[in-house]
Design a protein around this motif. Structure first.
Motif, PDB file in Angstrom:
ATOM      1  N   GLN A   1       0.750  -1.239   0.147  1.00 35.92           N
ATOM      2  CA  GLN A   1       0.005   0.089  -0.153  1.00 35.92           C
ATOM      3  C   GLN A   1       1.132   1.250  -0.128  1.00 35.92           C
ATOM      4  OE1 GLN A   1      -3.098   0.372  -0.537  1.00 35.92           O
ATOM      5  NE2 GLN A   1      -3.280  -1.922  -0.574  1.00 35.92           N
ATOM      6  N   GLN A   2       1.950   1.146   0.908  1.00 32.85           N
ATOM      7  CA  GLN A   2       2.794   2.442   0.659  1.00 32.85           C
ATOM      8  C   GLN A   2       3.389   2.675  -0.475  1.00 32.85           C
ATOM      9  OE1 GLN A   2       5.420   1.584   3.956  1.00 32.85           O
ATOM     10  NE2 GLN A   2       4.744   3.507   4.944  1.00 32.85           N
ATOM     11  N   GLU A   3       4.071   1.539  -1.029  1.00 32.34           N
ATOM     12  CA  GLU A   3       4.570   1.965  -2.437  1.00 32.34           C
ATOM     13  C   GLU A   3       4.699   0.652  -3.221  1.00 32.34           C
ATOM     14  OE1 GLU A   3       8.529   3.670  -4.646  1.00 32.34           O
ATOM     15  OE2 GLU A   3       8.549   3.485  -2.397  1.00 32.34           O
TER      16      GLU A   3
ATOM     17  N   ASP B   1       7.532  -2.022  -8.914  1.00 31.99           N
ATOM     18  CA  ASP B   1       7.508  -1.695 -10.563  1.00 31.99           C
ATOM     19  C   ASP B   1       7.746  -2.979 -11.514  1.00 31.99           C
ATOM     20  OD1 ASP B   1       6.861   0.943 -10.206  1.00 31.99           O
ATOM     21  OD2 ASP B   1       9.024   1.644 -10.241  1.00 31.99           O
TER      22      ASP B   1
END
Length: 201
Positions: free
Chosen positions: A54-56, A59
């Motif tokens: 959720q934070q990041e 990719d």
């Protein structure tokens, strides 16, 4: 079949949901032959993964596996944390620079790398009544292009007939027969959710 970072993340998010739903079931399996906390431990790990995600959101496939690995190592007690952590650390290394997984065969090679990580960490063999009794058959079935829910279920159920050679369950010797290995059961959830994602593509 094309698994990009999107599908890999969908898989691990679904696995996290399933683990939270089945925490009691996994701990019940662990009660007769372990500490009775496998479900709660796994629940802590997947919740930590979700929080980090959720934070990041990562990719790449490799970074997603790394995030999952770190969550398991840092939050899951007992043997499961380091074992799942080692599996996903190997998956992270194996998928470095891989933008998409194009076939069951390629995926099978990666899962085998994950299994090798578990084996190196836990010093177990197949038929020792551990999560490897699900990881290796799944890797094999993927490599052959024929992974099904039945294969996963059979691998999990097969552990009931084995004598535990590793971990707390090994103290029970023959008395561990008749009980499904909890790590095999959580691994079965891992690969069943993977298969669902593959089938939806």
């Amino acid at each position: 079949m094309k698994l990009t970072v999107k599908e890999i993340q969908a898989w691990l998010n679904r696995f996290a949901e399933e683990i939270k739903e089945k925490k009691a079931y996994l701990s019940d399996l662990d009660t007769p032959i372990g500490d009775g906390d496998h479900g709660n431990n796994m629940g802590r790990g997947v919740t930590a993964y979700e929080a980090a995600f959720q934070q990041e959101a990562p990719d790449t496939i490799s970074d997603t596996f790394k995030m999952f690995s770190m969550a398991m190592i840092s939050k899951v007690g007992g043997a499961s944390g380091p074992l799942y952590g080692s599996a996903f650390m190997n998956l992270m290394k194996a998928t470095k620079g891989v933008e998409q997984i194009d076939s069951q065969e390629q995926l099978g090679e990666f899962i085998r790398e994950g299994a090798n990580g578990i084996q190196a960490r836990g010093k177990a063999e197949q038929e020792d009544k551990t999560m490897l009794d699900v990881w290796f058959p799944v890797a094999e079935a993927l490599t052959a292009g024929n992974l099904t829910k039945e294969v996963i279920e059979q691998a999990k159920e097969h552990t009931a007939g084995l004598v535990a050679k590793k971990g707390r369950a090994s103290y029970l010797g023959e008395r561990s027969i008749g009980h499904i290995d909890p790590g095999a059961a959580s691994s079965a959830i891992l690969f069943t959710t993977l298969l669902e994602i593959i089938d939806e593509i």
